[in-house]
Design a protein around this motif. Sequence first.
Motif, mmCIF file in Angstrom:
data_model
loop_
_atom_site.group_PDB
_atom_site.id
_atom_site.type_symbol
_atom_site.label_atom_id
_atom_site.label_comp_id
_atom_site.label_asym_id
_atom_site.label_seq_id
_atom_site.Cartn_x
_atom_site.Cartn_y
_atom_site.Cartn_z
ATOM 1 N N ALA A 104 -12.706 25.902 -41.918
ATOM 2 C CA ALA A 104 -13.282 25.861 -40.565
ATOM 3 C C ALA A 104 -14.792 25.709 -40.621
ATOM 4 O O ALA A 104 -15.378 24.910 -39.878
ATOM 5 N N LEU A 105 -15.439 26.467 -41.503
ATOM 6 C CA LEU A 105 -16.899 26.373 -41.629
ATOM 7 C C LEU A 105 -17.318 25.013 -42.163
ATOM 8 O O LEU A 105 -18.293 24.424 -41.685
ATOM 9 N N ALA A 106 -16.581 24.502 -43.154
ATOM 10 C CA ALA A 106 -16.909 23.193 -43.715
ATOM 11 C C ALA A 106 -16.729 22.093 -42.679
ATOM 12 O O ALA A 106 -17.559 21.183 -42.559
ATOM 13 N N ALA A 107 -15.653 22.173 -41.885
ATOM 14 C CA ALA A 107 -15.408 21.156 -40.858
ATOM 15 C C ALA A 107 -16.471 21.206 -39.773
ATOM 16 O O ALA A 107 -16.966 20.165 -39.310
ATOM 17 N N ALA A 108 -16.848 22.425 -39.361
ATOM 18 C CA ALA A 108 -17.876 22.556 -38.328
ATOM 19 C C ALA A 108 -19.226 22.064 -38.834
ATOM 20 O O ALA A 108 -19.958 21.377 -38.108
ATOM 21 N N GLY A 109 -19.570 22.415 -40.060
ATOM 22 C CA GLY A 109 -20.844 21.965 -40.624
ATOM 23 C C GLY A 109 -20.900 20.456 -40.774
ATOM 24 O O GLY A 109 -21.927 19.822 -40.494
ATOM 25 N N THR A 110 -19.803 19.874 -41.219
ATOM 26 C CA THR A 110 -19.749 18.417 -41.369
ATOM 27 C C THR A 110 -19.850 17.722 -40.019
ATOM 28 O O THR A 110 -20.543 16.708 -39.870
ATOM 29 N N ALA A 111 -19.144 18.261 -39.024
ATOM 30 C CA ALA A 111 -19.209 17.671 -37.684
ATOM 31 C C ALA A 111 -20.613 17.754 -37.116
ATOM 32 O O ALA A 111 -21.105 16.793 -36.501
ATOM 33 N N PHE A 112 -21.277 18.888 -37.317
ATOM 34 C CA PHE A 112 -22.649 19.024 -36.826
ATOM 35 C C PHE A 112 -23.555 17.984 -37.479
ATOM 36 O O PHE A 112 -24.369 17.335 -36.795
ATOM 37 N N ALA A 113 -23.425 17.812 -38.781
ATOM 38 C CA ALA A 113 -24.280 16.844 -39.487
ATOM 39 C C ALA A 113 -24.007 15.416 -39.030
ATOM 40 O O ALA A 113 -24.941 14.642 -38.786
ATOM 41 N N ALA A 114 -22.726 15.065 -38.896
ATOM 42 C CA ALA A 114 -22.366 13.679 -38.592
ATOM 43 C C ALA A 114 -22.577 13.317 -37.132
ATOM 44 O O ALA A 114 -23.089 12.236 -36.815
ATOM 45 N N VAL A 115 -22.190 14.217 -36.221
ATOM 46 C CA VAL A 115 -22.173 13.887 -34.792
ATOM 47 C C VAL A 115 -23.466 14.288 -34.090
ATOM 48 O O VAL A 115 -23.838 13.689 -33.075
ATOM 49 N N ILE A 116 -24.163 15.293 -34.622
ATOM 50 C CA ILE A 116 -25.352 15.812 -33.942
ATOM 51 C C ILE A 116 -26.630 15.512 -34.717
ATOM 52 O O ILE A 116 -27.551 14.881 -34.197
ATOM 53 N N LEU A 117 -26.691 15.952 -35.965
ATOM 54 C CA LEU A 117 -27.947 15.885 -36.708
ATOM 55 C C LEU A 117 -28.376 14.450 -37.013
ATOM 56 O O LEU A 117 -29.549 14.099 -36.807
ATOM 57 N N ILE A 118 -27.452 13.631 -37.510
ATOM 58 C CA ILE A 118 -27.807 12.248 -37.870
ATOM 59 C C ILE A 118 -28.309 11.470 -36.651
ATOM 60 O O ILE A 118 -29.385 10.850 -36.701
ATOM 61 N N PRO A 119 -27.599 11.459 -35.515
ATOM 62 C CA PRO A 119 -28.145 10.763 -34.337
ATOM 63 C C PRO A 119 -29.445 11.381 -33.831
ATOM 64 O O PRO A 119 -30.347 10.658 -33.384
ATOM 65 N N PHE A 120 -29.548 12.711 -33.909
ATOM 66 C CA PHE A 120 -30.734 13.390 -33.389
ATOM 67 C C PHE A 120 -31.982 13.013 -34.185
ATOM 68 O O PHE A 120 -33.066 12.844 -33.607
ATOM 69 N N LEU A 121 -31.855 12.887 -35.487
ATOM 70 C CA LEU A 121 -33.024 12.552 -36.308
ATOM 71 C C LEU A 121 -33.565 11.165 -35.986
ATOM 72 O O LEU A 121 -34.766 10.916 -36.106
ATOM 73 N N LYS A 122 -32.685 10.255 -35.595
ATOM 74 C CA LYS A 122 -33.122 8.904 -35.245
ATOM 75 C C LYS A 122 -33.555 8.819 -33.790
ATOM 76 O O LYS A 122 -34.576 8.204 -33.471
ATOM 77 N N TYR A 123 -32.782 9.434 -32.906
ATOM 78 C CA TYR A 123 -33.058 9.382 -31.467
ATOM 79 C C TYR A 123 -33.025 10.797 -30.895
ATOM 80 O O TYR A 123 -32.017 11.206 -30.300
ATOM 81 N N PRO A 124 -34.092 11.563 -31.071
ATOM 82 C CA PRO A 124 -34.106 12.954 -30.598
ATOM 83 C C PRO A 124 -34.105 13.047 -29.080
ATOM 84 O O PRO A 124 -34.478 12.106 -28.377
ATOM 85 N N ALA A 125 -33.655 14.208 -28.594
ATOM 86 C CA ALA A 125 -33.594 14.437 -27.149
ATOM 87 C C ALA A 125 -34.991 14.490 -26.548
ATOM 88 O O ALA A 125 -35.950 14.911 -27.207
ATOM 89 N N ASN A 126 -35.100 14.061 -25.296
ATOM 90 C CA ASN A 126 -36.376 14.080 -24.585
ATOM 91 C C ASN A 126 -36.262 14.908 -23.313
ATOM 92 O O ASN A 126 -35.232 14.881 -22.635
ATOM 93 N N PRO A 127 -37.316 15.607 -22.965
ATOM 94 C CA PRO A 127 -37.322 16.388 -21.715
ATOM 95 C C PRO A 127 -37.572 15.493 -20.515
ATOM 96 O O PRO A 127 -37.845 14.295 -20.668
ATOM 97 N N PRO A 128 -37.468 16.042 -19.288
ATOM 98 C CA PRO A 128 -37.836 15.272 -18.095
ATOM 99 C C PRO A 128 -39.272 14.740 -18.215
ATOM 100 O O PRO A 128 -40.106 15.337 -18.872
ATOM 101 N N ALA A 129 -39.520 13.615 -17.582
ATOM 102 C CA ALA A 129 -40.818 12.925 -17.604
ATOM 103 C C ALA A 129 -41.021 12.115 -18.865
ATOM 104 O O ALA A 129 -42.065 11.484 -19.042
ATOM 105 N N VAL A 130 -40.042 12.103 -19.778
ATOM 106 C CA VAL A 130 -40.135 11.284 -20.987
ATOM 107 C C VAL A 130 -38.972 10.306 -20.972
ATOM 108 O O VAL A 130 -37.815 10.699 -20.827
ATOM 109 N N GLY A 131 -39.270 9.036 -21.130
ATOM 110 C CA GLY A 131 -38.233 8.022 -21.147
ATOM 111 C C GLY A 131 -38.270 7.137 -19.920
ATOM 112 O O GLY A 131 -38.531 7.594 -18.810
#
Length: 242
Positions: A104-131
């Motif tokens: 469970a921990l390995a699956a959650a960690g892998t999912a976080f890296a693949a689905v969240i961290l990799i896209p975030f490093l290239k296209y990070p979230a922006n707050p209101p007034a940005v974009g």
Amino acid sequence: MIRTLLVRGLLLGLLAGLIAGAFAFAFGEPRVESAIALENAGADHALGGEAHEHGEEALVSRPVQRAGLFLATGLYGLAVGGVFALVYAALRGRVGPRSEGGLALAAAGTAFAAVILIPFLKYPANPPAVGDPDTINDRTLLYVVMIAVGLAATAIAVATARHVTAGPWARWSAAVAAFLVPVAAAWWLLPAVDEVPDGFPATLLWEFRLASLGTQLVFWTALGVLFGWASERAARRSAPMS
């Protein structure tokens, strides 16, 4: 068994979503408020000092948005928890650690890296007034592409690890290389997006992005820990008495 895992994933995903919502409320909402204040100040200046309140023009007021945060993270956790349980069932006994909690921990960690961290490093979230509102479709498409790249890189890494039999170090090295190659290629080939306006506080931008990433980290950590704990407990209960 799959039905039991699915129910477990839905319930614990909902709980993990509410935990992540509490984190977002404590650490993300103050940054959103600050960004909205800057957005309103910029609009006031552009309108020559006329009154301009974000809450008055928004379809949903800020108090309702803050309350709806928990609804959004809860529904997100419910959906993701169900998918996580199905993936967990498919991996069980085939890939990853043999223990219920470790898988469970390995699956959650892998999912976080693949689905969240990799896209975030290239296209990070922006707050209101940005974009730029005119580019939101393009930015969304690029983000989805990076999610697909992260998932594909994970699948390639798993397949590589299963085919390398030279030893643990060689297996892990090959898996890491197989993961990083498509990620690095996508990073280089996909266009960068930089729409932060001049004068926007760098500290506020950094804190908002950290809070956004932290919310996802809290969610996936909570989901992995809770699902692993529940699975280990269920396995002990079903184990034959000696």
